[in-house]
Design a protein around this motif. Structure first.
Motif, PDB file in Angstrom:
ATOM      1  N   ASN A 458       0.821  -1.207   0.000  1.00  0.00           N
ATOM      2  CA  ASN A 458       0.000   0.000   0.000  1.00  0.00           C
ATOM      3  C   ASN A 458       0.857   1.260   0.000  1.00  0.00           C
ATOM      4  O   ASN A 458       0.471   2.287  -0.564  1.00  0.00           O
ATOM      5  CB  ASN A 458      -0.930  -0.012   1.214  1.00  0.00           C
ATOM      6  CG  ASN A 458      -2.125   0.904   1.032  1.00  0.00           C
ATOM      7  OD1 ASN A 458      -2.858   0.778   0.061  1.00  0.00           O
ATOM      8  ND2 ASN A 458      -2.320   1.818   1.967  1.00  0.00           N
ATOM      9  N   ASN A 459       2.041   1.175   0.649  1.00  0.00           N
ATOM     10  CA  ASN A 459       2.957   2.322   0.638  1.00  0.00           C
ATOM     11  C   ASN A 459       3.529   2.562  -0.752  1.00  0.00           C
ATOM     12  O   ASN A 459       3.811   3.700  -1.135  1.00  0.00           O
ATOM     13  CB  ASN A 459       4.092   2.095   1.638  1.00  0.00           C
ATOM     14  CG  ASN A 459       3.620   2.222   3.075  1.00  0.00           C
ATOM     15  OD1 ASN A 459       2.621   2.887   3.350  1.00  0.00           O
ATOM     16  ND2 ASN A 459       4.329   1.579   3.997  1.00  0.00           N
ATOM     17  N   ILE A 460       3.709   1.484  -1.503  1.00  0.00           N
ATOM     18  CA  ILE A 460       4.258   1.595  -2.853  1.00  0.00           C
ATOM     19  C   ILE A 460       3.180   1.990  -3.843  1.00  0.00           C
ATOM     20  O   ILE A 460       3.380   2.828  -4.714  1.00  0.00           O
ATOM     21  CB  ILE A 460       4.910   0.254  -3.269  1.00  0.00           C
ATOM     22  CG1 ILE A 460       6.094  -0.056  -2.353  1.00  0.00           C
ATOM     23  CG2 ILE A 460       5.357   0.287  -4.725  1.00  0.00           C
ATOM     24  CD1 ILE A 460       6.665  -1.433  -2.545  1.00  0.00           C
ATOM     25  N   ASN A 461       1.995   1.375  -3.683  1.00  0.00           N
ATOM     26  CA  ASN A 461       0.909   1.592  -4.640  1.00  0.00           C
ATOM     27  C   ASN A 461      -0.400   1.682  -3.881  1.00  0.00           C
ATOM     28  O   ASN A 461      -0.887   0.694  -3.337  1.00  0.00           O
ATOM     29  CB  ASN A 461       0.873   0.444  -5.645  1.00  0.00           C
ATOM     30  CG  ASN A 461      -0.283   0.573  -6.634  1.00  0.00           C
ATOM     31  OD1 ASN A 461      -0.921   1.621  -6.709  1.00  0.00           O
ATOM     32  ND2 ASN A 461      -0.541  -0.491  -7.373  1.00  0.00           N
ATOM     33  N   ARG A 462      -0.972   2.869  -3.848  1.00  0.00           N
ATOM     34  CA  ARG A 462      -2.200   3.092  -3.092  1.00  0.00           C
ATOM     35  C   ARG A 462      -3.380   2.285  -3.627  1.00  0.00           C
ATOM     36  O   ARG A 462      -4.388   2.122  -2.958  1.00  0.00           O
ATOM     37  CB  ARG A 462      -2.561   4.588  -3.109  1.00  0.00           C
ATOM     38  CG  ARG A 462      -1.587   5.432  -2.314  1.00  0.00           C
ATOM     39  CD  ARG A 462      -1.668   5.137  -0.832  1.00  0.00           C
ATOM     40  NE  ARG A 462      -0.672   5.878  -0.059  1.00  0.00           N
ATOM     41  CZ  ARG A 462      -0.514   5.774   1.241  1.00  0.00           C
ATOM     42  NH1 ARG A 462      -1.267   4.926   1.921  1.00  0.00           N
ATOM     43  NH2 ARG A 462       0.414   6.464   1.872  1.00  0.00           N
ATOM     44  N   ASP A 463      -3.274   1.802  -4.856  1.00  0.00           N
ATOM     45  CA  ASP A 463      -4.344   1.005  -5.454  1.00  0.00           C
ATOM     46  C   ASP A 463      -4.073  -0.491  -5.348  1.00  0.00           C
ATOM     47  O   ASP A 463      -4.633  -1.288  -6.085  1.00  0.00           O
ATOM     48  CB  ASP A 463      -4.516   1.385  -6.935  1.00  0.00           C
ATOM     49  CG  ASP A 463      -4.980   2.829  -7.101  1.00  0.00           C
ATOM     50  OD1 ASP A 463      -5.768   3.290  -6.259  1.00  0.00           O
ATOM     51  OD2 ASP A 463      -4.527   3.483  -8.057  1.00  0.00           O
ATOM     52  N   SER A 464      -3.156  -0.877  -4.412  1.00  0.00           N
ATOM     53  CA  SER A 464      -2.807  -2.292  -4.275  1.00  0.00           C
ATOM     54  C   SER A 464      -4.017  -3.096  -3.809  1.00  0.00           C
ATOM     55  O   SER A 464      -4.926  -2.570  -3.161  1.00  0.00           O
ATOM     56  CB  SER A 464      -1.660  -2.455  -3.283  1.00  0.00           C
ATOM     57  OG  SER A 464      -2.052  -1.979  -2.000  1.00  0.00           O
ATOM     58  N   ASP A 465      -4.016  -4.365  -4.129  1.00  0.00           N
ATOM     59  CA  ASP A 465      -5.139  -5.241  -3.827  1.00  0.00           C
ATOM     60  C   ASP A 465      -5.000  -5.781  -2.408  1.00  0.00           C
ATOM     61  O   ASP A 465      -4.415  -6.842  -2.184  1.00  0.00           O
ATOM     62  CB  ASP A 465      -5.183  -6.395  -4.841  1.00  0.00           C
ATOM     63  CG  ASP A 465      -6.456  -7.222  -4.692  1.00  0.00           C
ATOM     64  OD1 ASP A 465      -7.411  -6.730  -4.051  1.00  0.00           O
ATOM     65  OD2 ASP A 465      -6.481  -8.365  -5.194  1.00  0.00           O
ATOM     66  N   THR A 466      -5.524  -5.015  -1.452  1.00  0.00           N
ATOM     67  CA  THR A 466      -5.434  -5.409  -0.042  1.00  0.00           C
ATOM     68  C   THR A 466      -6.814  -5.325   0.597  1.00  0.00           C
ATOM     69  O   THR A 466      -7.755  -4.773   0.014  1.00  0.00           O
ATOM     70  CB  THR A 466      -4.468  -4.499   0.730  1.00  0.00           C
ATOM     71  OG1 THR A 466      -4.910  -3.136   0.611  1.00  0.00           O
ATOM     72  CG2 THR A 466      -3.049  -4.630   0.192  1.00  0.00           C
ATOM     73  N   VAL A 467      -6.910  -5.860   1.801  1.00  0.00           N
ATOM     74  CA  VAL A 467      -8.144  -5.785   2.580  1.00  0.00           C
ATOM     75  C   VAL A 467      -7.913  -4.826   3.742  1.00  0.00           C
ATOM     76  O   VAL A 467      -6.977  -5.015   4.526  1.00  0.00           O
ATOM     77  CB  VAL A 467      -8.541  -7.172   3.119  1.00  0.00           C
ATOM     78  CG1 VAL A 467      -9.803  -7.071   3.976  1.00  0.00           C
ATOM     79  CG2 VAL A 467      -8.751  -8.154   1.983  1.00  0.00           C
ATOM     80  N   ALA A 468      -8.754  -3.825   3.857  1.00  0.00           N
ATOM     81  CA  ALA A 468      -8.603  -2.831   4.920  1.00  0.00           C
ATOM     82  C   ALA A 468      -9.030  -3.415   6.258  1.00  0.00           C
ATOM     83  O   ALA A 468     -10.066  -4.077   6.368  1.00  0.00           O
ATOM     84  CB  ALA A 468      -9.427  -1.592   4.602  1.00  0.00           C
ATOM     85  N   GLY A 469      -8.198  -3.160   7.281  1.00  0.00           N
ATOM     86  CA  GLY A 469      -8.556  -3.524   8.647  1.00  0.00           C
ATOM     87  C   GLY A 469      -8.835  -2.270   9.441  1.00  0.00           C
ATOM     88  O   GLY A 469      -9.414  -1.313   8.920  1.00  0.00           O
ATOM     89  N   TYR A 470      -8.386  -2.231  10.684  1.00  0.00           N
ATOM     90  CA  TYR A 470      -8.609  -1.074  11.551  1.00  0.00           C
ATOM     91  C   TYR A 470      -7.276  -0.466  11.968  1.00  0.00           C
ATOM     92  O   TYR A 470      -6.227  -1.100  11.858  1.00  0.00           O
ATOM     93  CB  TYR A 470      -9.430  -1.491  12.779  1.00  0.00           C
ATOM     94  CG  TYR A 470     -10.880  -1.732  12.444  1.00  0.00           C
ATOM     95  CD1 TYR A 470     -11.848  -0.744  12.646  1.00  0.00           C
ATOM     96  CD2 TYR A 470     -11.296  -2.935  11.879  1.00  0.00           C
ATOM     97  CE1 TYR A 470     -13.185  -0.950  12.326  1.00  0.00           C
ATOM     98  CE2 TYR A 470     -12.628  -3.163  11.554  1.00  0.00           C
ATOM     99  CZ  TYR A 470     -13.564  -2.165  11.779  1.00  0.00           C
ATOM    100  OH  TYR A 470     -14.884  -2.380  11.451  1.00  0.00           O
ATOM    101  N   LEU A 471      -7.330   0.758  12.449  1.00  0.00           N
ATOM    102  CA  LEU A 471      -6.149   1.546  12.806  1.00  0.00           C
ATOM    103  C   LEU A 471      -5.193   1.670  11.619  1.00  0.00           C
ATOM    104  O   LEU A 471      -3.976   1.695  11.767  1.00  0.00           O
ATOM    105  CB  LEU A 471      -5.409   0.926  14.005  1.00  0.00           C
ATOM    106  CG  LEU A 471      -6.192   0.766  15.309  1.00  0.00           C
ATOM    107  CD1 LEU A 471      -5.285   0.221  16.409  1.00  0.00           C
ATOM    108  CD2 LEU A 471      -6.816   2.091  15.740  1.00  0.00           C
ATOM    109  N   GLY A 472      -5.759   1.734  10.415  1.00  0.00           N
ATOM    110  CA  GLY A 472      -4.953   1.912   9.211  1.00  0.00           C
ATOM    111  C   GLY A 472      -4.374   0.629   8.650  1.00  0.00           C
ATOM    112  O   GLY A 472      -3.559   0.668   7.716  1.00  0.00           O
TER     113      GLY A 472
END
Length: 798
Positions: A458-472
């Motif tokens: 996510n730091n490299i690519n804001r559009d990376s395929d990740t699942v959002a959790g809590y506290l960022g």
């Protein structure tokens, strides 16, 4: 040219009983005592090394500062900060301790330095309890009472490929004087019983008694017995902290080597004067303490004394008249009736054996060892179990474990507890999420490695395929470890349930439920508030949305706690098949979570709501002195097949051992009478009168265990502490003020007094105002009465 045939490689399959790291001729040797179908084998791995890791950029500085030859090797692993890692190989644990001090002084982090070499060898090969070793038998095997195998290779035995290993178990129990002098030792096993008794042979004595002339002879005979009988497992009641610790101290006194381990090894302790299961070293033999393992399997008793537990589980108690004064009675029997003492001794052994059989504790301990990789017989250690499960996958995923927790003081909230709506209800359904926290981990891909990779991506690519959790938090979708482990455990548990393997099912449940606790603990290097919060705060969201969806169906949610939702069907609901409503609600909400997870996160949902209970009647009390609803406290009633009322108490005094027996009994009957529509006022009035008349004195006794030594208590006015001091003076025995002692006392006009003081001036008003009033008021309020008015009316009638 030699004509000798080369040695033949041997395959040995069995279960690892104990594991050790020793030093022989300056070399680290890993030892594994393995029980095979043919008997015990000692397997040794030679030329071993202690391994830890550091950043590649720190290697040269460590080599310069070390003061000894430090072997380092660049490997294809990264730190959680995505820095290249080097493996460090050391000859001994003493070198590791020295290197750790040096690294700490110059601000360099070492990774995985706390993984013992005998553990790491198994961890990296996914070996837990079942093992297959390939190697050669050594010529020196004739020196040992078992074969000695030099290990070339080892691997995990595939599931169901290991035949049942017969394990020989013995129940052991010592009887002694107040000063610790040994009187006898009882030994009970399958079709076996024996008592070594100090004294002269007596006529008409039990056949299982073997007479010895004195304590020294008893110890020597016991050591010889271990060699002859050769048990794999020793069980008992406080068997480590009392029996084996006592035996060790008596051997020190008489200068007798306590050679009762396999391979002619001595029983020893890893930490001097700390006689605990985790510090015991007894090569080749596993020691299981009944108290610790009942607690590990989540059994609950008011008291874990052998007398109390055996009474509840077996409907049988100790073979002695005055259990509370058993120390004095044991000495009396030794002096006057050794035959009776031997029977008492062997009965204690048998009771422990029968408790293990009844509760399947051995099977539970075996299954737990197979699942976690912890030493067979080790209780607790959830963090160590997590490391064993997680580390080999983490290494294959390209990372080493972090050196320290990463939360920096940010902590996660606990489980969600919904504000309750107090009152008396009919027809309340309880809907529970099945293994909520493990299901959240599995559904939302919560994982330490996944967090590191997700945050990096996510730091490299804001559009990376990740699942959002809590506290960022951001979790990678690529090959997360922990969700896969949860999935495997869940599958194994379903198989265990279908096979009716209760010990395995319980072991898996405990391990699965411990995962959040481990990630939420600062003692775990994987602890990160982002991980723990992404579990608990997701739980909050799930509970709130579940409440909203249920109420959209026309029902009222009156309470919720962590994973349970309490649903009131309403007055005059007219529903004929309430069970069907509960099942329909659980299925429909589960399906709604499937759709929600797919739409919001493109994830498969493993959240499953189950219909747990239909309470025909239900009371949610208020907080004392308030109109606000309480939390984690309720009483529910259901009718069994015989239309008998069964009551469930949660968080009430009824289930708390620190309340007097009379308060617990009266509370139960008050609710029972209320649910049956019978007169609670008349019953309570009679009980209050009986208390004042002294007719209930035997139910006024408090029992409370000392959690520390009396001198370590800061609140010296605690009733049980005061009673313990008094008891020590009466008995002339300071041991009753030690940690773990259970103190029995009553409240008198002069404060707490030990039962042994035979107090006469019992403070009945204390019990009425402090014990009975708090448990009676909630029911009386529902009946339109008050406790004070009831007491005043009684006074007017006098």
């Amino acid at each position: 040219m030699s004509t000798d045939n080369p040695p033949t490689e041997i395959n040995v399959k069995g279960q690892v009983l104990t594991r050790h790291a020793i030093y022989r001729h300056g070399q680290l040797v890993l030892q594994y005592y393995i029980k095979t179908a043919q008997g015990p084998v000692l397997a040794e791995l030679y030329h071993s090394e202690v391994i830890c890791f550091c950043r590649l950029q720190d290697v040269n500085q460590l080599i310069q500062k070390a003061g000894f030859v430090l072997k380092a090797e660049s490997i294809s692993l990264l730190s959680f900060a995505h820095e290249p890692i080097s493996a460090l190989y050391l000859k001994s644990n003493s070198q590791l301790k020295l290197l750790s001090r040096i690294a700490n002084d110059i601000g360099i982090s070492l990774f995985e330095a706390d993984i013992r070499p005998e553990q790491r060898f198994l961890i990296e090969r996914f070996i837990a309890l079942d093992i297959e070793c390939t190697g050669y038998y050594q010529a020196s095997k004739s020196v040992l009472p078992m074969p000695l195998l030099s290990i070339n290779r080892a691997r995990k035995v595939p599931h169901n490929q290991l035949t049942t290993i017969p394990l020989k178990m013995i129940s052991l129990d010592f009887e002694c004087s107040f000063a610790g002098e040994l009187y006898s030792v009882g030994l009970y096993g399958a079709n076996y019983q024996c008592v070594f008794m100090v004294g002269e042979p007596q006529a008409n004595c039990h056949q299982f008694i073997t007479w010895v002339k004195d304590e020294v002879t008893l110890i020597q005979r016991l050591i010889a017995w271990f060699r002859e009988y050769d048990p794999d497992i020793i069980i008992g009641w406080a068997v480590v902290t009392f029996d084996l610790a006592l035996l060790y101290k008596r051997c020190l006194l008489h200068n007798i080597p306590l050679v009762i381990g396999r391979g002619n090894t001595e029983l020893n302790w890893k930490v001097a004067d700390k006689y605990r299961p985790e510090t015991l070293s007894l090569p080749g033999r596993v020691v299981l303490d009944g108290i610790d393992w009942l607690k590990a399997a989540f059994y609950q008793f008011d008291s874990f004394s052998l007398e109390s537990v055996s009474r509840q589980l077996l409907a049988e108690g100790k073979a002695i008249d005055h259990v509370e004064n058993r120390g004095q009675e044991i000495t009396h029997l030794f002096e006057q009736d050794k035959n009776a003492l031997a029977f008492y001794n062997i009965t204690d052994c048998r009771l422990v054996w029968d408790i293990f059989e009844k509760t399947q504790l051995l099977d539970f301990a075996l299954e737990r060892a197979k699942l976690t990789g912890l030493e067979f017989g080790r209780v607790g250690a959830s963090i160590a179990a997590f490391y064993h499960l997680y580390l080999p996958h983490l290494h294959r995923g390209g990372f080493v474990a972090p050196a320290y927790p990463a939360s920096n003081g940010l902590e996660s909230p606990g489980g969600y507890v919904m504000p309750s709506i107090p009152g008396y209800y009919k027809d309340v359904l309880v809907l529970d999420f099945k293994s909520l926290y493990p299901s959240i981990i599995r559904t939302f891909l919560i994982d330490p490695k996944g967090l590191v990779e997700g945050m990096h991506a996510n730091n490299i690519n804001r559009d990376s395929d990740t699942v959002a959790g809590y506290l960022g938090a951001q979790f990678s979708r690529q090959s997360p470890i922990l969700p896969a482990l949860v999935a495997s455990l869940a599958e194994q548990r379903e198989l265990a349930k279908s096979d009716k393997n209760a010990p395995l099912s319980q072991a898996i449940k405990i391990i699965m439920n411990s995962l959040y606790g481990v990630l939420g603990s600062r003692g775990c290097v994987f602890h990160d508030a982002k991980l723990a919060s992404s579990i608990t705060m997701r739980g909050h969201q799930i509970m709130k949305l579940t409440k909203k969806w249920i109420e959209e169906c026309g029902y009222q949610v009156i309470y919720g706690d962590t994973d349970s939702t309490f649903v009131w069907l309403g007055d005059n609901h007219g529903i004929k098949d309430i069970q069907a409503v509960g099942k329909h609600l659980s299925v429909s909400i589960t399906e709604r979570w499937l759709k929600w997870c797919a739409q919001e996160y493109q994830l498969d949902s493993y959240l499953e709501l189950e219909f747990e209970t239909h309470f025909e009647q239900f009371i949610m009390p208020t907080l004392r002195g308030s109109d606000e609803g309480s939390k984690k406290r309720y009483v529910g009633a259901v009718s069994n097949d015989q239309q008998q009322l069964t009551l469930t108490f949660k968080g009430m005094e009824q289930v708390r051992s620190d309340w007097s027996p009379i308060a617990r009994r009266i509370q139960y009957h008050l609710y029972e009478l209320f649910f049956k529509g019978e007169d609670v006022i008349d019953y309570l009035s009679n009980e209050l009168a009986a208390i004042k008349d002294g007719a209930r004195d035997n139910e006024l006794i408090f029992k409370k265990r000392l959690r520390r030594n009396v001198e370590d208590y800061t609140a010296k006015s605690s009733p049980h502490v005061k009673a313990a001091k008094q008891l020590a003076k009466i008995l002339g025995d300071v041991n009753v003020t030690r940690k773990g002692q259970q103190i029995r006392y009553v409240m008198t006009l002069t404060g707490a007094q030990a039962i042994e003081a035979k107090p006469q001036n019992i403070d009945y008003e204390y019990y009425i105002s402090k014990q009975i009033k708090p448990i009676a008021e909630p029911i009386l309020q529902l009946c339109g009465h008050s406790f004070d008015a009831l007491v005043n009316n009684q006074l007017l009638l006098l």
